[in-house]
Scaffold this motif. Structure first.
Motif, PDB file in Angstrom:
ATOM      1  N   THR A  22       0.807  -1.216   0.000  1.00  0.00           N
ATOM      2  CA  THR A  22       0.000   0.000   0.000  1.00  0.00           C
ATOM      3  C   THR A  22       0.844   1.272   0.000  1.00  0.00           C
ATOM      4  OG1 THR A  22      -1.758  -1.164   1.176  1.00  0.00           O
ATOM      5  CG2 THR A  22      -1.838   1.239   1.221  1.00  0.00           C
ATOM      6  N   HIS A  23       1.910   1.272   0.791  1.00  0.00           N
ATOM      7  CA  HIS A  23       2.689   2.502   0.982  1.00  0.00           C
ATOM      8  C   HIS A  23       4.005   2.542   0.209  1.00  0.00           C
ATOM      9  CE1 HIS A  23       0.016   3.900   4.154  1.00  0.00           C
ATOM     10  NE2 HIS A  23      -0.003   2.662   4.602  1.00  0.00           N
ATOM     11  N   GLY A  24       4.442   1.388  -0.319  1.00  0.00           N
ATOM     12  CA  GLY A  24       5.746   1.340  -0.967  1.00  0.00           C
ATOM     13  C   GLY A  24       6.843   1.169   0.064  1.00  0.00           C
ATOM     14  N   TYR A  25       8.034   0.918  -0.424  1.00  0.00           N
ATOM     15  CA  TYR A  25       9.164   0.659   0.483  1.00  0.00           C
ATOM     16  C   TYR A  25       9.605   1.931   1.207  1.00  0.00           C
ATOM     17  CZ  TYR A  25      13.749  -0.872   2.129  1.00  0.00           C
ATOM     18  OH  TYR A  25      14.837  -1.164   2.908  1.00  0.00           O
ATOM     19  N   ALA A  26       9.863   2.969   0.459  1.00  0.00           N
ATOM     20  CA  ALA A  26      10.424   4.189   1.057  1.00  0.00           C
ATOM     21  C   ALA A  26       9.460   4.840   2.044  1.00  0.00           C
ATOM     22  CB  ALA A  26      10.805   5.182  -0.042  1.00  0.00           C
ATOM     23  N   SER A  27       8.174   4.807   1.757  1.00  0.00           N
ATOM     24  CA  SER A  27       7.195   5.477   2.618  1.00  0.00           C
ATOM     25  C   SER A  27       6.698   4.617   3.772  1.00  0.00           C
ATOM     26  CB  SER A  27       5.993   5.938   1.784  1.00  0.00           C
ATOM     27  OG  SER A  27       6.406   6.909   0.848  1.00  0.00           O
ATOM     28  N   THR A  28       7.154   3.389   3.835  1.00  0.00           N
ATOM     29  CA  THR A  28       6.761   2.538   4.953  1.00  0.00           C
ATOM     30  C   THR A  28       7.711   2.777   6.115  1.00  0.00           C
ATOM     31  OG1 THR A  28       5.760   0.832   3.567  1.00  0.00           O
ATOM     32  CG2 THR A  28       6.492   0.158   5.744  1.00  0.00           C
ATOM     33  N   SER A  29       7.157   3.272   7.194  1.00  0.00           N
ATOM     34  CA  SER A  29       7.958   3.543   8.397  1.00  0.00           C
ATOM     35  C   SER A  29       7.806   2.394   9.378  1.00  0.00           C
ATOM     36  CB  SER A  29       7.478   4.835   9.061  1.00  0.00           C
ATOM     37  OG  SER A  29       6.142   4.664   9.525  1.00  0.00           O
ATOM     38  N   LEU A  30       8.720   2.336  10.303  1.00  0.00           N
ATOM     39  CA  LEU A  30       8.626   1.340  11.364  1.00  0.00           C
ATOM     40  C   LEU A  30       7.327   1.533  12.140  1.00  0.00           C
ATOM     41  CD1 LEU A  30       9.869  -1.017  12.887  1.00  0.00           C
ATOM     42  CD2 LEU A  30      11.088   0.641  14.314  1.00  0.00           C
ATOM     43  N   ALA A  31       6.922   2.785  12.322  1.00  0.00           N
ATOM     44  CA  ALA A  31       5.679   3.059  13.046  1.00  0.00           C
ATOM     45  C   ALA A  31       4.481   2.441  12.330  1.00  0.00           C
ATOM     46  CB  ALA A  31       5.491   4.566  13.204  1.00  0.00           C
ATOM     47  N   LEU A  32       4.438   2.538  10.978  1.00  0.00           N
ATOM     48  CA  LEU A  32       3.346   1.913  10.212  1.00  0.00           C
ATOM     49  C   LEU A  32       3.354   0.399  10.385  1.00  0.00           C
ATOM     50  CD1 LEU A  32       3.359   3.846   6.804  1.00  0.00           C
ATOM     51  CD2 LEU A  32       1.471   3.733   8.444  1.00  0.00           C
ATOM     52  N   LEU A  33       4.539  -0.189  10.352  1.00  0.00           N
ATOM     53  CA  LEU A  33       4.651  -1.641  10.506  1.00  0.00           C
ATOM     54  C   LEU A  33       4.223  -2.074  11.906  1.00  0.00           C
ATOM     55  CD1 LEU A  33       8.053  -2.151   8.637  1.00  0.00           C
ATOM     56  CD2 LEU A  33       5.752  -2.677   7.780  1.00  0.00           C
ATOM     57  N   GLN A  34       4.610  -1.304  12.899  1.00  0.00           N
ATOM     58  CA  GLN A  34       4.222  -1.626  14.275  1.00  0.00           C
ATOM     59  C   GLN A  34       2.713  -1.502  14.448  1.00  0.00           C
ATOM     60  OE1 GLN A  34       7.403   1.113  15.925  1.00  0.00           O
ATOM     61  NE2 GLN A  34       7.347  -0.425  17.554  1.00  0.00           N
ATOM     62  N   GLU A  35       2.148  -0.442  13.896  1.00  0.00           N
ATOM     63  CA  GLU A  35       0.702  -0.231  14.007  1.00  0.00           C
ATOM     64  C   GLU A  35      -0.076  -1.368  13.340  1.00  0.00           C
ATOM     65  OE1 GLU A  35      -2.665   2.917  12.415  1.00  0.00           O
ATOM     66  OE2 GLU A  35      -0.576   3.579  12.532  1.00  0.00           O
ATOM     67  N   ALA A  36       0.378  -1.781  12.163  1.00  0.00           N
ATOM     68  CA  ALA A  36      -0.330  -2.828  11.414  1.00  0.00           C
ATOM     69  C   ALA A  36      -0.233  -4.194  12.077  1.00  0.00           C
ATOM     70  CB  ALA A  36       0.217  -2.906   9.996  1.00  0.00           C
ATOM     71  N   THR A  37       0.889  -4.437  12.741  1.00  0.00           N
ATOM     72  CA  THR A  37       1.114  -5.776  13.318  1.00  0.00           C
ATOM     73  C   THR A  37       0.833  -5.855  14.806  1.00  0.00           C
ATOM     74  OG1 THR A  37       3.458  -5.308  13.763  1.00  0.00           O
ATOM     75  CG2 THR A  37       2.897  -6.268  11.605  1.00  0.00           C
ATOM     76  N   GLY A  38       0.836  -4.713  15.466  1.00  0.00           N
ATOM     77  CA  GLY A  38       0.665  -4.717  16.914  1.00  0.00           C
ATOM     78  C   GLY A  38       1.914  -5.164  17.660  1.00  0.00           C
ATOM     79  N   LEU A  39       3.022  -5.232  16.953  1.00  0.00           N
ATOM     80  CA  LEU A  39       4.274  -5.678  17.560  1.00  0.00           C
ATOM     81  C   LEU A  39       5.221  -4.501  17.755  1.00  0.00           C
ATOM     82  CD1 LEU A  39       4.987  -8.954  15.544  1.00  0.00           C
ATOM     83  CD2 LEU A  39       3.912  -8.740  17.784  1.00  0.00           C
TER      84      LEU A  39
END
Length: 194
Positions: A22-39
């Motif tokens: 959805t966001h691409g590699y460059a625009s994907t932040s650790l915060a987005l990954l944490q929010e999506a996974t809950g980890l």
């Protein structure tokens, strides 16, 4: 003693894949990954590695998701039907009510122009696999008579894979299913011209 993991790695990878697509590699932040996974950061890094490693695994996950479509394409009775099955799946994906389905991690990554060698190789090799699938089915259609065009299969596959990317962009631009189906029909008509 290490703590027991209380999450499903395959499920978390699916979520990571959705975020990167959805966001691409460059625009994907650790915060987005944490929010999506809950980890937390450490759990993600301990399980999947750094951002690049996560992205590479997400590409593989996305390819695995498409395996049923590839199987349906290869099972089609004729080469032309195989190309039709492929585009039916593409249009369905692009017009899905699920916003994530409208994105393709490979297309997005290639459009980003990622130059890091492992990422560029992973993306271009997956792109080439799709090209090869289309080329192979076009050749099959030329052999079985369902595709009358004598244009070299590689050139026809280039047109079809360009159409694939075009559908992804059309989905983001809000084109309707009917508009996409008309575009696909026009592209398919090339297969019927000598």
């Amino acid at each position: 003693m290490p703590r027991e993991r209380r999450f499903s790695e395959p499920e978390v990878l699916e979520r990571l894949t959705d975020v990167f697509a959805t966001h691409g590699y460059a625009s994907t932040s650790l915060a987005l990954l944490q929010e999506a996974t809950g980890l937390g950061k450490q759990s993600l890094y301990n399980t999947f590695g750094d951002k690049q490693a996560m992205y590479l695994q997400a590409i593989d996950c996305a390819v695995q998701r498409a395996s049923h479509t590839i199987a349906a394409v290869q099972a089609a009775k004729t080469g032309r039907l195989a190309i039709e099955v492929y585009f039916e799946a593409m249009v369905a994906s692009c017009t899905s009510d699920n916003a994530v389905d409208k994105h393709c991690i490979v297309t997005s990554g290639l459009l980003e122009g990622l130059s890091d060698a492992p990422l560029a190789w992973a993306l271009t090799s997956r792109w080439q696999s799709t090209h090869e699938l289309l080329r192979s089915e076009i050749e099959r259609g030329q052999r079985d008579g369902s595709i009358v065009s004598t244009t070299p299969s590689t050139e026809l596959a280039e047109l079809m894979i360009a159409m694939t990317s075009g559908l992804r962009v059309a989905a983001q631009a809000g084109r309707s299913r009917a508009q996409m189906e008309r575009s696909v029909a026009l592209a398919m008509s090339v297969l019927d011209r000598v």
